[in-house]
Design an enzyme around this catalytic site. Structure first.
Site, PDB file in Angstrom:
ATOM      1  N   ASP A 320      20.800  -0.385   4.403  1.00 58.34           N
ATOM      2  CA  ASP A 320      21.630   0.517   3.399  1.00 58.34           C
ATOM      3  C   ASP A 320      22.634   1.139   4.370  1.00 58.34           C
ATOM      4  O   ASP A 320      22.870   2.412   4.407  1.00 58.34           O
ATOM      5  CB  ASP A 320      20.861   1.546   2.715  1.00 58.34           C
ATOM      6  CG  ASP A 320      20.021   0.977   1.727  1.00 58.34           C
ATOM      7  OD1 ASP A 320      18.755   1.381   1.545  1.00 58.34           O
ATOM      8  OD2 ASP A 320      20.235  -0.008   1.197  1.00 58.34           O
ATOM      9  N   THR A 345      26.620   4.861   5.979  1.00 60.85           N
ATOM     10  CA  THR A 345      25.796   5.318   5.239  1.00 60.85           C
ATOM     11  C   THR A 345      25.881   4.971   3.570  1.00 60.85           C
ATOM     12  O   THR A 345      26.815   5.690   3.117  1.00 60.85           O
ATOM     13  CB  THR A 345      25.058   6.847   5.361  1.00 60.85           C
ATOM     14  OG1 THR A 345      24.089   6.939   4.742  1.00 60.85           O
ATOM     15  CG2 THR A 345      26.143   7.590   5.348  1.00 60.85           C
ATOM     16  N   ARG A 346      25.267   4.140   3.103  1.00 61.85           N
ATOM     17  CA  ARG A 346      25.669   3.781   1.713  1.00 61.85           C
ATOM     18  C   ARG A 346      24.925   4.631   0.693  1.00 61.85           C
ATOM     19  O   ARG A 346      25.468   4.810  -0.485  1.00 61.85           O
ATOM     20  CB  ARG A 346      25.065   2.377   1.532  1.00 61.85           C
ATOM     21  CG  ARG A 346      25.687   1.354   2.137  1.00 61.85           C
ATOM     22  CD  ARG A 346      25.287  -0.104   1.999  1.00 61.85           C
ATOM     23  NE  ARG A 346      25.064  -0.956   3.073  1.00 61.85           N
ATOM     24  CZ  ARG A 346      26.015  -1.909   3.438  1.00 61.85           C
ATOM     25  NH1 ARG A 346      27.260  -2.085   2.755  1.00 61.85           N
ATOM     26  NH2 ARG A 346      25.816  -2.587   4.472  1.00 61.85           N
ATOM     27  N   VAL A 347      23.728   5.112   1.146  1.00 57.49           N
ATOM     28  CA  VAL A 347      23.078   5.859   0.074  1.00 57.49           C
ATOM     29  C   VAL A 347      22.894   7.398   0.529  1.00 57.49           C
ATOM     30  O   VAL A 347      22.021   8.178  -0.055  1.00 57.49           O
ATOM     31  CB  VAL A 347      21.732   5.376  -0.283  1.00 57.49           C
ATOM     32  CG1 VAL A 347      21.913   3.863  -1.109  1.00 57.49           C
ATOM     33  CG2 VAL A 347      20.820   5.073   0.765  1.00 57.49           C
TER      34      VAL A 347
END
Lengths: 485, 157
Positions: A320, A345-347
């Site tokens: 992620d 950072t995707r989440v």
């Protein structure tokens, strides 16, 4: 594990070694053996069935065996399992579950299979809780969440391990369980790691699963799976777990070695065709679940900053986000040498409060502007007042981000310091004094209850970054009193 | 021919010896412009094998190389039954064992006999990866496991 004769009597099947090829054995017999099953040799050595053909069984050795053609082996009718329990905390074990630090394992209430399918989507929950690493640059610009899988990538000797250890210390002190998997590393490094945990006082919250470079290939291959199994045990107890897999490029090379010995057709860069699956089925076992969370930080080594390598891009696809440790920034003296423009950072942002998100956005935007200004300066052009201010603030922000590998800084005081920078609290301060003053603030936050409360209350009350900056601009004495005092 | 030859091979030793002889024949096929084969057949093949091969090679259209390779493949494909005995069997005993196994299992099996006096009596059999222990050693061990306490008590008394 019982003895050879027990399995021979109870299962009534036997095999014979036909061919030996380093860590791979080819055997005949054992008509009902299945892939992944453990086999036991007459000498007491252990192996795992790697693949089956109509004529032969391919067995991956898990111990340093001294076998001969004609040696006997039996099925055990079990897959690889390890003992799990609170007795593992503070211990150093090998991927087979054997202790490496001397004493016997106690308090292991359960036995779990190492290689299992990842949990389905029904069991998963959105990542909501932030994971504080204690590293300013990461917590503000590339924030992580509990249950996130974030790749840590960079050249050798760029500070990746320092960052991981800082994160471990911060999380262990917050009550999370930390599991460090050292995959095929030097024995001295394993010892150093174990001593580090003891020195920092986080041993009782950590488990070290280690395989050295001299261990059989099968053992090195199992290391991250064993670490993940232990992480799942603690997750099922309702705890948050931080799992570090150091490093997955060594693991991939090890699996390539096994596959080439097994005469599998080599694919790209001679890696076997299922290298993605080998890693994906591991990484997918981490995440945020109803019972607890496993935050995985797999490590990948890049060559000369090349993020487009095969294994590196594979790992980026199954995580992620990634934190990129730039060798150029490292050579410029930046610590940590995280490149905020190439890190993702995707989440992580969904775990932030409105204030944190606003601050993060403002900071990222400023960093882009600052970077453009620096490039503009290379042409030797005259700069206006605005540009000078941006460059001056940028230098201070660089000092703010520079952090000792042993320091773990709480997020709240980081936000206040950044607010202070924006408010001009340090506009006249020399860079030599700046770091010292910031450290005084951190110390005050960690040691003075009243100051801590003041800071926390201010954070809670501020709805946006500009609110925070305005408040500090109007009431900067609560900071300056700590700096000068 | 094949059935006749295969029926004469009873043990793994027989199999290895016949295969060696076939390899020698194959390597001599083209020696001395083909004349070397005849003398090798007379000197290397065993007494019962020679007339069978001779008859087969004299048939019209017979390809010696293919015949020998097919024979080799069939001999290599024979299933093996490994038996471990507590004594070294005589020729007669071996024939009887072979007969019983061929009747109970398959016609085209050969036996490999090993000797282990620790078995005391009885036999251990391995076939197709399946292991069965009918030895006295196992029976005594199991009995001792069940009645260990009683035996130790009576020894002490």
């Amino acid at each position: 594990m019982k003895d050879f004769n027990y399995y021979l009597d109870s299962l009534g099947e036997i095999g014979f070694v036909e061919e030996l090829m380093h860590s791979l054995i080819y055997a005949s017999g054992l008509p009902r053996v299945h892939p992944g099953e453990l086999v036991l040799f007459e000498s007491g050595d252990l192996g795992q069935v790697f693949s089956l053909t109509p004529e032969k069984i391919e067995v991956l050795l898990l111990t340093r065996a001294n076998l001969k053609v004609g040696s006997k082996l039996v099925r055990t009718d079990t897959r690889m399992q390890i003992p799990v329990g609170v007795g593992l905390l503070g211990r150093v074990i090998d991927p087979l579950g054997n202790p490496l630090d001397g004493a016997k394992l106690t308090d292991t209430e359960d036995v779990r299979t190492v290689d299992i399918a990842p949990p389905k989507i029904v069991e998963r929950v959105e990542v909501q809780k932030p994971l504080i690493t204690g590293v300013t640059l990461v917590d503000l610009v590339v924030p992580l969440g509990c249950g996130q899988r974030e790749l840590v990538i960079g050249d050798r000797k760029t500070g990746k391990t320092d960052f991981l250890l800082q994160s471990m210390v911060t999380q262990a002190k917050l009550g999370s369980i930390c599991i460090y998997a050292q995959i095929g590393q030097k024995q001295f490094d394993i010892k150093k790691m174990s001593e580090f945990f003891a020195e920092t006082g986080i041993k009782k919250n950590t488990v070290l699963v280690a395989s050295s470079s001299s261990d059989p290939a099968g053992v090195v291959f199992q290391t991250p799976y064993t670490a993940m199994t232990i992480a799942e045990y603690f997750r099922d107890k309702g705890l948050d777990v931080l799992l570090i897999l150091d490093d997955m490029t060594t693991h991939a090379r090890n699996y390539r070695e096994i596959s080439l010995l097994a005469k599998r057709f080599p694919g790209r860069a001679s890696y076997p065709g299922d290298i993605f699956y080998v890693h994906a089925r591991l990484i997918e076992r981490a995440g945020n679940f109803k019972k607890g969370s496993i935050t995985a930080l797999p490590v990948a080594e890049s060559i000369l900053g090349d993020l487009s390598g095969y294994i590196q891009t594979n790992l980026m696809a199954m995580t992620d986000g990634h934190i990129f440790f730039d060798i150029e920034l490292y050579n410029q003296g930046k610590r940590p040498s995280v490149n905020p423009f190439l890190s993702v950072t995707r989440v992580g942002h969904q775990t932030q409060t409105d204030l944190q998100r606003d601050l993060s956005r403002e900071l990222s935007s400023f960093l882009v502007t600052y970077e453009k200004m620096k490039q503009f300066m290379h042409f030797g052009a005259e700069v206006g007042e605005t540009a000078k201010k941006i460059l001056a603030l940028g230098n201070k922000v660089d000092s703010f981000f520079n952090q000792s590998p042993t320091a773990s800084i709480p997020l709240e005081i980081n936000m206040i310091i950044l607010g202070g920078l924006w408010a001009g609290v340090w506009s006249e301060t020399k860079e030599a004094d700046l770091r010292r003053q910031m450290e005084r603030l951190v110390l005050a936050y960690n040691t003075e209850g009243s100051f801590k409360k003041q800071v926390d209350d201010l954070i809670t009350q501020s709805k946006s970054f500009s609110d925070l900056v305005n408040f500090i601009r109007r009431n900067n004495e609560f900071l300056t009193s700590k700096i000068t005092g | 021919m094949f059935d006749q030859i295969l029926s004469k091979i009873r043990t793994v030793d027989d199999q290895e010896k016949i295969l060696e002889e076939i390899d020698v024949l194959l390597s001599s096929l083209y020696q001395d412009k083909g004349l070397g084969f005849e003398s090798t057949l007379k000197t290397s093949a065993r007494a019962w094998l020679y007339p069978l091969l001779r008859e087969e090679f004299s048939k019209e259209g017979a390809n010696r190389r293919n015949l020998l390779l097919n024979l080799k493949q069939k001999i290599e494909g024979l299933s093996k039954v490994y038996i471990t005995l507590a004594f070294e069997p005589s020729e007669d005993a071996l024939n009887r064992f072979g007969g019983v196994i061929r009747t109970s299992v398959r016609e085209d099996v050969i036996i490999s006999v090993a000797y282990d006096p620790h078995l005391i009596g009885g036999v251990q059999i391995i076939y197709n990866g399946e292991f069965r222990d009918f030895s006295f050693k196992r029976i005594f061990e199991k009995e001792f496991e069940n009645t260990r306490e009683q035996i130790l008590k009576s020894i002490k008394n």
